[in-house]
Design a protein around this motif. Structure first.
Motif, PDB file in Angstrom:
ATOM      1  N   UNK A  19       0.834  -1.207   0.000  1.00 52.40           N
ATOM      2  CA  UNK A  19       0.000   0.000   0.000  1.00 52.40           C
ATOM      3  C   UNK A  19       0.868   1.256   0.000  1.00 52.40           C
ATOM      4  N   UNK A  20       0.339   2.369  -0.471  1.00 55.07           N
ATOM      5  CA  UNK A  20       1.156   3.570  -0.628  1.00 55.07           C
ATOM      6  C   UNK A  20       1.583   4.202   0.694  1.00 55.07           C
ATOM      7  N   UNK A  21       2.755   4.831   0.653  1.00 52.36           N
ATOM      8  CA  UNK A  21       3.262   5.655   1.755  1.00 52.36           C
ATOM      9  C   UNK A  21       3.690   6.992   1.163  1.00 52.36           C
ATOM     10  N   UNK A  22       3.667   8.023   1.985  1.00 50.08           N
ATOM     11  CA  UNK A  22       4.124   9.340   1.557  1.00 50.08           C
ATOM     12  C   UNK A  22       5.532   9.584   2.076  1.00 50.08           C
ATOM     13  N   UNK A  55      -3.528  13.670   9.603  1.00 47.78           N
ATOM     14  CA  UNK A  55      -3.976  12.722  10.634  1.00 47.78           C
ATOM     15  C   UNK A  55      -2.825  11.867  11.146  1.00 47.78           C
ATOM     16  N   UNK A  56      -1.767  11.744  10.363  1.00 45.23           N
ATOM     17  CA  UNK A  56      -0.651  10.872  10.714  1.00 45.23           C
ATOM     18  C   UNK A  56       0.616  11.654  11.047  1.00 45.23           C
ATOM     19  N   UNK A  57       0.465  12.860  11.580  1.00 48.80           N
ATOM     20  CA  UNK A  57       1.616  13.673  11.963  1.00 48.80           C
ATOM     21  C   UNK A  57       2.463  13.019  13.049  1.00 48.80           C
ATOM     22  N   UNK A  58       1.844  12.177  13.865  1.00 48.18           N
ATOM     23  CA  UNK A  58       2.574  11.554  14.968  1.00 48.18           C
ATOM     24  C   UNK A  58       3.049  10.134  14.639  1.00 48.18           C
ATOM     25  N   UNK A  59       2.806   9.672  13.407  1.00 50.88           N
ATOM     26  CA  UNK A  59       3.209   8.327  12.995  1.00 50.88           C
ATOM     27  C   UNK A  59       4.137   8.468  11.790  1.00 50.88           C
ATOM     28  N   UNK A  60       5.433   8.386  12.029  1.00 51.72           N
ATOM     29  CA  UNK A  60       6.384   8.558  10.939  1.00 51.72           C
ATOM     30  C   UNK A  60       7.714   7.914  11.279  1.00 51.72           C
ATOM     31  N   UNK A  61       8.518   7.730  10.247  1.00 52.77           N
ATOM     32  CA  UNK A  61       9.896   7.268  10.384  1.00 52.77           C
ATOM     33  C   UNK A  61      10.753   8.321   9.694  1.00 52.77           C
ATOM     34  N   UNK A  62      11.787   8.783  10.381  1.00 53.09           N
ATOM     35  CA  UNK A  62      12.623   9.850   9.828  1.00 53.09           C
ATOM     36  C   UNK A  62      14.090   9.414   9.836  1.00 53.09           C
ATOM     37  N   UNK A  63      14.811   9.879   8.852  1.00 49.02           N
ATOM     38  CA  UNK A  63      16.229   9.554   8.786  1.00 49.02           C
ATOM     39  C   UNK A  63      16.942  10.467   7.805  1.00 49.02           C
ATOM     40  N   UNK A  64      18.260  10.518   7.907  1.00 50.43           N
ATOM     41  CA  UNK A  64      19.024  11.352   6.962  1.00 50.43           C
ATOM     42  C   UNK A  64      19.072  10.689   5.588  1.00 50.43           C
ATOM     43  N   UNK A  78      11.390  11.669   5.501  1.00 44.41           N
ATOM     44  CA  UNK A  78      10.367  11.300   6.478  1.00 44.41           C
ATOM     45  C   UNK A  78       9.284  10.496   5.767  1.00 44.41           C
ATOM     46  N   UNK A  79       8.966   9.325   6.289  1.00 41.61           N
ATOM     47  CA  UNK A  79       7.967   8.444   5.683  1.00 41.61           C
ATOM     48  C   UNK A  79       6.727   8.434   6.559  1.00 41.61           C
ATOM     49  N   UNK A  80       5.579   8.745   5.942  1.00 39.04           N
ATOM     50  CA  UNK A  80       4.288   8.759   6.631  1.00 39.04           C
ATOM     51  C   UNK A  80       3.367   7.719   5.994  1.00 39.04           C
ATOM     52  N   UNK A  81       2.507   7.082   6.784  1.00 41.16           N
ATOM     53  CA  UNK A  81       1.530   6.178   6.181  1.00 41.16           C
ATOM     54  C   UNK A  81       0.423   6.973   5.499  1.00 41.16           C
ATOM     55  N   UNK A  82      -0.263   6.321   4.582  1.00 39.40           N
ATOM     56  CA  UNK A  82      -1.449   6.913   3.967  1.00 39.40           C
ATOM     57  C   UNK A  82      -2.682   6.232   4.557  1.00 39.40           C
TER      58      UNK A  82
END
Length: 124
Positions: A19-22, A55-64, A78-82
């Motif tokens: 499924x897609x991610x942003x 809605x998913x501002x608090x659910x993410x993975x971040x990295x350089x 930064x990867x956010x779910x859709x």
């Protein structure tokens, strides 16, 4: 943005059927853009702003991203779910498990009460 073919970095990263991610790219030079990754495809959603679902501002993975190029611009990925990503993993199974455990607990309590009544009646 025009010099670096960003789309090629994100294509073929996810298996088909995922499924897609942003993906939001933010640089220390002040440039922000958003891609949607779905399977092997990468689609540019916005060049100049972060358009992931709030809605998913608090659910993410971040990295350089590209740590080796810090002298130019440092990028943060930064990867956010859709919504469709989250919907795939939402099920009612926890509710069913809770109902089964509750039923076992009630049945055990009833069995204990019946046993207690029978023991008291026998001792009279």
């Amino acid at each position: 943005f025009a010099v670096v073919p960003w789309k090629t970095f994100f294509e073929d990263e996810l298996p088909v059927g995922t499924p897609p991610v942003d993906v939001v790219m933010d640089s220390s030079c002040g440039h922000v853009f958003t891609f949607e990754l779905e399977g092997h495809n990468a689609t540019l959603l916005s060049d100049g702003s972060d358009v992931h679902p709030p809605d998913y501002d608090d659910v993410y993975v971040v990295g350089p991203f590209a740590d080796f190029a810090q002298e130019i611009c440092e990028y943060t990925l930064t990867v956010y779910p859709t919504v469709s990503y989250v919907d795939q993993f939402y099920t009612n199974n926890p509710k069913y498990y809770m109902a089964v455990v509750l039923a076992i607990f009630v049945a055990t309590c009833l069995a204990f009460l019946v046993f207690d009544c029978l023991i008291q009646r026998r001792q009279k």
